[in-house]
Design a protein around this motif. Sequence first.
Motif, PDB file in Angstrom:
ATOM      1  N   LEU A 413      -0.087  -2.741  -2.806  1.00  0.00           N
ATOM      2  CA  LEU A 413       0.311  -1.903  -3.943  1.00  0.00           C
ATOM      3  C   LEU A 413      -0.526  -0.635  -3.999  1.00  0.00           C
ATOM      4  CD1 LEU A 413       0.717  -4.450  -6.874  1.00  0.00           C
ATOM      5  CD2 LEU A 413       2.404  -2.746  -6.251  1.00  0.00           C
ATOM      6  N   GLU A 414      -1.834  -0.808  -3.810  1.00  0.00           N
ATOM      7  CA  GLU A 414      -2.760   0.326  -3.911  1.00  0.00           C
ATOM      8  C   GLU A 414      -2.536   1.342  -2.799  1.00  0.00           C
ATOM      9  OE1 GLU A 414      -5.819  -2.429  -3.996  1.00  0.00           O
ATOM     10  OE2 GLU A 414      -5.529  -2.816  -6.120  1.00  0.00           O
ATOM     11  N   LEU A 415      -1.897   0.899  -1.727  1.00  0.00           N
ATOM     12  CA  LEU A 415      -1.519   1.812  -0.648  1.00  0.00           C
ATOM     13  C   LEU A 415      -0.162   2.459  -0.925  1.00  0.00           C
ATOM     14  CD1 LEU A 415      -1.727   3.008   2.232  1.00  0.00           C
ATOM     15  CD2 LEU A 415      -0.844   0.829   3.092  1.00  0.00           C
ATOM     16  N   CYS A 416       0.812   1.653  -1.346  1.00  0.00           N
ATOM     17  CA  CYS A 416       2.188   2.134  -1.471  1.00  0.00           C
ATOM     18  C   CYS A 416       2.389   3.056  -2.668  1.00  0.00           C
ATOM     19  CB  CYS A 416       3.137   0.945  -1.576  1.00  0.00           C
ATOM     20  SG  CYS A 416       3.365   0.044  -0.033  1.00  0.00           S
ATOM     21  N   VAL A 417       1.772   2.719  -3.791  1.00  0.00           N
ATOM     22  CA  VAL A 417       2.023   3.485  -5.025  1.00  0.00           C
ATOM     23  C   VAL A 417       1.638   4.959  -4.871  1.00  0.00           C
ATOM     24  CG1 VAL A 417       1.344   3.733  -7.447  1.00  0.00           C
ATOM     25  CG2 VAL A 417       1.986   1.496  -6.556  1.00  0.00           C
ATOM     26  N   PRO A 418       0.435   5.288  -4.354  1.00  0.00           N
ATOM     27  CA  PRO A 418       0.116   6.717  -4.178  1.00  0.00           C
ATOM     28  C   PRO A 418       1.039   7.423  -3.182  1.00  0.00           C
ATOM     29  CG  PRO A 418      -1.875   5.377  -4.050  1.00  0.00           C
ATOM     30  CD  PRO A 418      -0.720   4.442  -4.002  1.00  0.00           C
ATOM     31  N   ILE A 419       1.507   6.708  -2.158  1.00  0.00           N
ATOM     32  CA  ILE A 419       2.397   7.343  -1.176  1.00  0.00           C
ATOM     33  C   ILE A 419       3.668   7.829  -1.864  1.00  0.00           C
ATOM     34  CG2 ILE A 419       3.815   6.975   0.876  1.00  0.00           C
ATOM     35  CD1 ILE A 419       1.768   4.890   1.791  1.00  0.00           C
ATOM     36  N   LEU A 420       4.341   6.926  -2.569  1.00  0.00           N
ATOM     37  CA  LEU A 420       5.591   7.320  -3.221  1.00  0.00           C
ATOM     38  C   LEU A 420       5.335   8.341  -4.319  1.00  0.00           C
ATOM     39  CD1 LEU A 420       8.610   6.657  -2.998  1.00  0.00           C
ATOM     40  CD2 LEU A 420       8.328   5.157  -4.974  1.00  0.00           C
ATOM     41  N   ALA A 421       4.218   8.205  -5.023  1.00  0.00           N
ATOM     42  CA  ALA A 421       3.891   9.162  -6.078  1.00  0.00           C
ATOM     43  C   ALA A 421       3.795  10.575  -5.521  1.00  0.00           C
ATOM     44  CB  ALA A 421       2.576   8.759  -6.743  1.00  0.00           C
ATOM     45  N   ILE A 422       3.121  10.739  -4.386  1.00  0.00           N
ATOM     46  CA  ILE A 422       2.939  12.073  -3.806  1.00  0.00           C
ATOM     47  C   ILE A 422       4.229  12.584  -3.169  1.00  0.00           C
ATOM     48  CG2 ILE A 422       1.691  13.388  -2.057  1.00  0.00           C
ATOM     49  CD1 ILE A 422       0.100  12.725  -4.615  1.00  0.00           C
ATOM     50  N   VAL A 423       4.985  11.698  -2.542  1.00  0.00           N
ATOM     51  CA  VAL A 423       6.276  12.126  -1.978  1.00  0.00           C
ATOM     52  C   VAL A 423       7.195  12.598  -3.101  1.00  0.00           C
ATOM     53  CG1 VAL A 423       8.340  11.374  -0.744  1.00  0.00           C
ATOM     54  CG2 VAL A 423       6.093  10.667   0.070  1.00  0.00           C
ATOM     55  N   GLY A 424       7.193  11.869  -4.220  1.00  0.00           N
ATOM     56  CA  GLY A 424       7.999  12.292  -5.364  1.00  0.00           C
ATOM     57  C   GLY A 424       7.534  13.618  -5.924  1.00  0.00           C
ATOM     58  N   LEU A 425       6.220  13.810  -6.005  1.00  0.00           N
ATOM     59  CA  LEU A 425       5.683  15.078  -6.496  1.00  0.00           C
ATOM     60  C   LEU A 425       6.063  16.225  -5.556  1.00  0.00           C
ATOM     61  CD1 LEU A 425       3.939  16.460  -8.640  1.00  0.00           C
ATOM     62  CD2 LEU A 425       1.916  15.910  -7.252  1.00  0.00           C
ATOM     63  N   SER A 426       6.052  15.947  -4.254  1.00  0.00           N
ATOM     64  CA  SER A 426       6.453  16.957  -3.283  1.00  0.00           C
ATOM     65  C   SER A 426       7.915  17.338  -3.472  1.00  0.00           C
ATOM     66  CB  SER A 426       6.234  16.431  -1.858  1.00  0.00           C
ATOM     67  OG  SER A 426       6.687  17.360  -0.903  1.00  0.00           O
ATOM     68  N   ARG A 427       8.745  16.338  -3.685  1.00  0.00           N
ATOM     69  CA  ARG A 427      10.162  16.616  -3.927  1.00  0.00           C
ATOM     70  C   ARG A 427      10.336  17.460  -5.190  1.00  0.00           C
ATOM     71  NH1 ARG A 427      14.769  13.744  -2.562  1.00  0.00           N
ATOM     72  NH2 ARG A 427      13.603  13.377  -0.642  1.00  0.00           N
ATOM     73  N   PHE A 428       9.557  17.164  -6.199  1.00  0.00           N
ATOM     74  CA  PHE A 428       9.620  17.898  -7.470  1.00  0.00           C
ATOM     75  C   PHE A 428       9.200  19.358  -7.291  1.00  0.00           C
ATOM     76  CE2 PHE A 428       7.403  19.314 -11.355  1.00  0.00           C
ATOM     77  CZ  PHE A 428       8.427  19.205 -12.281  1.00  0.00           C
ATOM     78  N   LEU A 429       8.129  19.587  -6.524  1.00  0.00           N
ATOM     79  CA  LEU A 429       7.568  20.935  -6.418  1.00  0.00           C
ATOM     80  C   LEU A 429       8.203  21.778  -5.324  1.00  0.00           C
ATOM     81  CD1 LEU A 429       3.756  20.122  -6.835  1.00  0.00           C
ATOM     82  CD2 LEU A 429       5.293  21.107  -8.544  1.00  0.00           C
TER      83      LEU A 429
END
Length: 809
Positions: A413-429
């Motif tokens: 979880l501690e690995l996967c959650v930041p990955i998707l969080a940053i990919v989502g932020l990249s998509r947003f920005l």
Amino acid sequence: MTGFLKKSLPHLFVFLGFIVISLAYFYPVLQGKEIFQSDIAQYIGMARQQNEFRAETGEEPYWTDAAFGGMPTYQLGANYPHNYIKEFDRALRFLPRPADYLFLYFIGLYILLLVLKIDYKLAFLGALAFGFSTYLIIILGVGHNAKAHAIAYMPWVLGGILLCFNRKYITGFILLALGMALEISANHFQMTFYLLLLVLVLGLVYLYDAFKKKELPHFFKAVGVMVVAVILAIGTNATNLLATKQYADFSTRGDTGLTITPEGAADKTEGLDYNYITEYSYGILESFNLFIPRFMGGSSAEDVGTESNIYQELLKMGASPMQARQFAQSAPTYWGDQPFVGAPAYIGATVIFLFVFALFLIRGRLKWWIVGGSLLALLLSWGKNFGFLTQFFIDYVPLYNKFRAVSSIQVILELCVPILAIVGLSRFLYSEENKEKKMHALKWASIIVGGLALVFLLFKSVLFSFSSDTDSAIIQQLGMDFLRALKEDRKAVFTSDTIRSLVLVVLVAGALWLYLQKKFSRNVVIVALGVLILFDLVVIDKRYVDSDDFVRSSVVNTPFQPNPADREIMKDNGHYRVFDLSGNPFNTARTSYFHNSVGGYHAAKPGRMQELYDFYLSQNNLQVLNMLNTKYFIIPTEEGVVAQQNPETNGNAWFVENVKLVQNANEELLGLKGLNTKKTAVVDSKFREYLSKTEFSTDSLANIELVSYQPNELKYRYSAENEQLALFSEIYYPHGWQAYVDGEEVPHFRANYVLRAMLVPAGEHEVTFKFEPQVVKTGSSIALASTGALALLIIGGIFYKMKRNRNTF
């Protein structure tokens, strides 16, 4: 070349930034201090004998007598020939410990996010979010270095796999082969096993996607490239893997053949016991501390301060201010299901919000393997609280029953959650998707995450009891009024951290909203989020690992100081063993630091020694202790610990008069009950071929003595008029120990469940035992060949890519 330098410059600054941040967080290392890690102190105790032998002789012993009567050093930091991948790993860990592991966390996720084509600024942010995840910092504080090491290389492996699936076969092969080799060399197979579960989820998602897109040939081509990379990675670690597998079968993870317990129940099976595996099961409700750090009270010993209710209650009970303060510094605020918690596994309210936000923006394979892997990890972390899934994995998933502390699978979880969080932020920005879709995602993420925190805050007294199963013991010791005060403190820390998480969610959502309203530029919002994420995680991390945990290097390197009993025992320069009764002898390496111990400290103890302890040593059975050459006991008294000599010990070796043959492990172990170990040996009938008879004539002048001792070589001299059966107070290990009489190899076998025995001819002779593990020789040859092949393929791949790039231009 100028273009290459221009592209590389940002990554160089990021690299330097990771170094600075790693050293800044663990800044006492710049003062020559080291973090005191409890598990590393135990490791130093266990490994002292082999390290001193290596320093004195330049040889690797591969065996230690310092613990459990004797065991291989394969899991105690043994050095193997041609282990070049370990040298590469050491080059990567150039910073002082534990800043080196934090640096590896950062670099690993940064590489993975670059593979996912994330801008370097967001990749930098994601690396910080991953590296400062509270659990990853906590394990550095207590000394779970191998676990941290293995976690740090997980992103390398995932990056290589994703590159292969994205048709970047050469780059993917190189990254996967190196990442997997480093992952295995970290030597924490439980973490590697959890990574493989995540890889399995990823593979299934990509297989389904390839089937839908009719791209199965590409899928299997990528898998073929990956198989070659993994095989070579395994080969570079062949010695460690083969030796570990060999020892695992001998350890508590293996099957000794015993099917009974000290109580007599025939329920012992191969692998670890279900209750032992699931002892540290995460509570289902407790999972919310991923979002709110002290959701269930934080750690088992929180500092609640002098303003706390329990502090005031203790003063009312007559405690002095100092006594009350000392208790308040380690208050039992934790009210979850686990027996002990050093800190909550907090991922961060900021990161959790961005993860949920990303769920509304991201589609496709990446989202589903991350969500699938995260969900599987969460469910398995619940252990006995989600029993049917846990039992299924124990029964049907290979190797799952070899590992305990199921809650630690939350590292996925501690690995996967930041990955998707940053990919989502990249998509947003960075994406061109319409503003309405982004606003929709922001609105629902805010409602879900912020609303959850608000519900917890408003209805905490209705939803939660703030009670623990251990509260009955607190009532008996300190009374009901104290428990009421403690519950109020539990509620207070819950409220404080819930408000904190809610505020952070509002601030992150606000920053994203301001960007949508064009009030913030892209760089401003990245900086703002970076500040919020660092504040969110680092403040919580500092609650549990800070500068107070650092001490002088001399304290770390010499974690144990001799007591009067130790000093008295060390006057005896002979070869003998010590049984420490001042605590749990099978849960401390302190004795091993000074003496050859009957006990020790290890996650995978020798299986038969653990069983011997369960049946006899825990009851202080003197005959069994005698056969282990236990010459001294460390006894606790009111004046402190004292050394007590045992005059009845059997010594290093002795001749027995008769043999009692038994049919299986149960009979062999039970046969020791009431046995006179000086006269009789219990031998499994499978060793019958090594015995010429079961009765031996008494020879009053016969004698045998140890004349030379090293951990990996023991020499005895004996004299006897007739053939004799000699027993040696050394642990029987069937893989590597060779016996010689006057230089000629002879067979030896097991007796008395754990000891070595040998039929020796009449006359005056010299017996030698040498530890010459074939597994090291075989593994080293495989490692050398695999490393050479991997190096050639990497060099060839690099040249091929360089040539292709030149032709392109």
